[in-house]
Design an enzyme around this catalytic site. Sequence first.
Site, PDB file in Angstrom:
ATOM      1  N   CYS B 110     -70.620  17.037 -29.853  1.00  0.00           N
ATOM      2  CA  CYS B 110     -71.990  16.812 -30.276  1.00  0.00           C
ATOM      3  C   CYS B 110     -72.632  15.912 -29.242  1.00  0.00           C
ATOM      4  O   CYS B 110     -72.329  14.732 -29.157  1.00  0.00           O
ATOM      5  CB  CYS B 110     -72.056  16.166 -31.653  1.00  0.00           C
ATOM      6  SG  CYS B 110     -73.749  15.822 -32.133  1.00  0.00           S
ATOM      7  N   CYS B 113     -75.535  13.234 -31.129  1.00  0.00           N
ATOM      8  CA  CYS B 113     -75.164  12.051 -31.917  1.00  0.00           C
ATOM      9  C   CYS B 113     -73.701  12.184 -32.262  1.00  0.00           C
ATOM     10  O   CYS B 113     -72.858  12.102 -31.417  1.00  0.00           O
ATOM     11  CB  CYS B 113     -76.029  11.952 -33.153  1.00  0.00           C
ATOM     12  SG  CYS B 113     -76.146  13.519 -34.038  1.00  0.00           S
ATOM     13  N   SER B 114     -73.414  12.395 -33.498  1.00  0.00           N
ATOM     14  CA  SER B 114     -72.016  12.592 -33.857  1.00  0.00           C
ATOM     15  C   SER B 114     -71.936  13.517 -35.050  1.00  0.00           C
ATOM     16  O   SER B 114     -71.191  13.275 -35.978  1.00  0.00           O
ATOM     17  CB  SER B 114     -71.348  11.265 -34.159  1.00  0.00           C
ATOM     18  OG  SER B 114     -72.050  10.627 -35.195  1.00  0.00           O
ATOM     19  N   CYS B 115     -72.716  14.584 -35.022  1.00  0.00           N
ATOM     20  CA  CYS B 115     -72.670  15.566 -36.100  1.00  0.00           C
ATOM     21  C   CYS B 115     -71.251  16.106 -36.184  1.00  0.00           C
ATOM     22  O   CYS B 115     -70.637  16.405 -35.170  1.00  0.00           O
ATOM     23  CB  CYS B 115     -73.644  16.710 -35.834  1.00  0.00           C
ATOM     24  SG  CYS B 115     -75.347  16.145 -35.766  1.00  0.00           S
TER      25      CYS B 115
END
Lengths: 108, 205
Positions: B110, B113-115
């Site tokens: 990702c 962000c940090s999906c």
Amino acid sequence: MLTQFEHFAITEMMGKTDNPPRANGSLCFGSEWERSSFGMALALAKNGFFEWDDFRDELIWTIKDWEDAHPVDRSTWNYYDQFLAALEKAVVKAGIIDLEEIRAALAA
Amino acid sequence: MIDRFQYREDREAYSAARVKALEALLIKKGIITDKTVDTVLDFFETKMGPFNGAKIVARAWVDPSFKDRLVADTPAAIAELNLPEGMAGAEGEHMRAVANSPNVHNLIICTLCSCYPWPVLGLPPYWYKDPTFRSRAAREPRAVLNEFGLPVPEAIEIKVWDSSAQIRWFVVPERPVGTEGMTEAELEALVTPEAMMGVAIAKAA
């Protein structure tokens, strides 16, 4: 779009020094008291007794204090010891329980 | 100066007593009940986590037509399985599976962000959020996988899938050779979050 507070709380802590121990993608507790500390903090924040972000800050400072006092020897490190210390500070700050009550309960 | 932080000999028992005292006070004040901790943690322990992903992948390994449906319409295929409610909610509704094959290896990242498809993979590892990992995996996936201990032969194409708020990817690794006689439950145990991220492959033992 985070509707699950539990997930929100955990992902907030990912990749930071205060992130909780995990094994194979699951949370990992070494004992029942570690699990209870974690569960209580989550439940109190979820129910609005304090903001999760404020609790995180408390935890970060608690960990920093510990690290400053243990510049070389980290052999006694335990994440949940710090977590519990931060939780005690947070409930006192939130005015839910005062320090005396905690002391009395512990002495009983 | 370290004395102040020296742990007691009985620190495990002492910590346990502190937690017990705190919990008892909170219950006495009606702030929580004796069920609260279990309720909050039940979510991580039984409902959302990598064990769900392992079940999905194991089913795909034993049932090729399920695997096809899983890749074609991931939420619909997941709904066929008896998984906890909420798999399709919040973060789960946008999940999409990509399957490895002898010619293609898939890797999820990702860059924004940090999906992360946490209902099937659990909590993301620390490096997933690392900006270096994110940018390098997009730019030079083969080199990054090498560093993860997964050399991918040149003949195999590497596809990188960038998760976002719209789509959260997960990988269906290939079924390891030598697992022909294994039950679905035994196969589940071979499926790791790393394999479902594409930074590892599933191994027979």
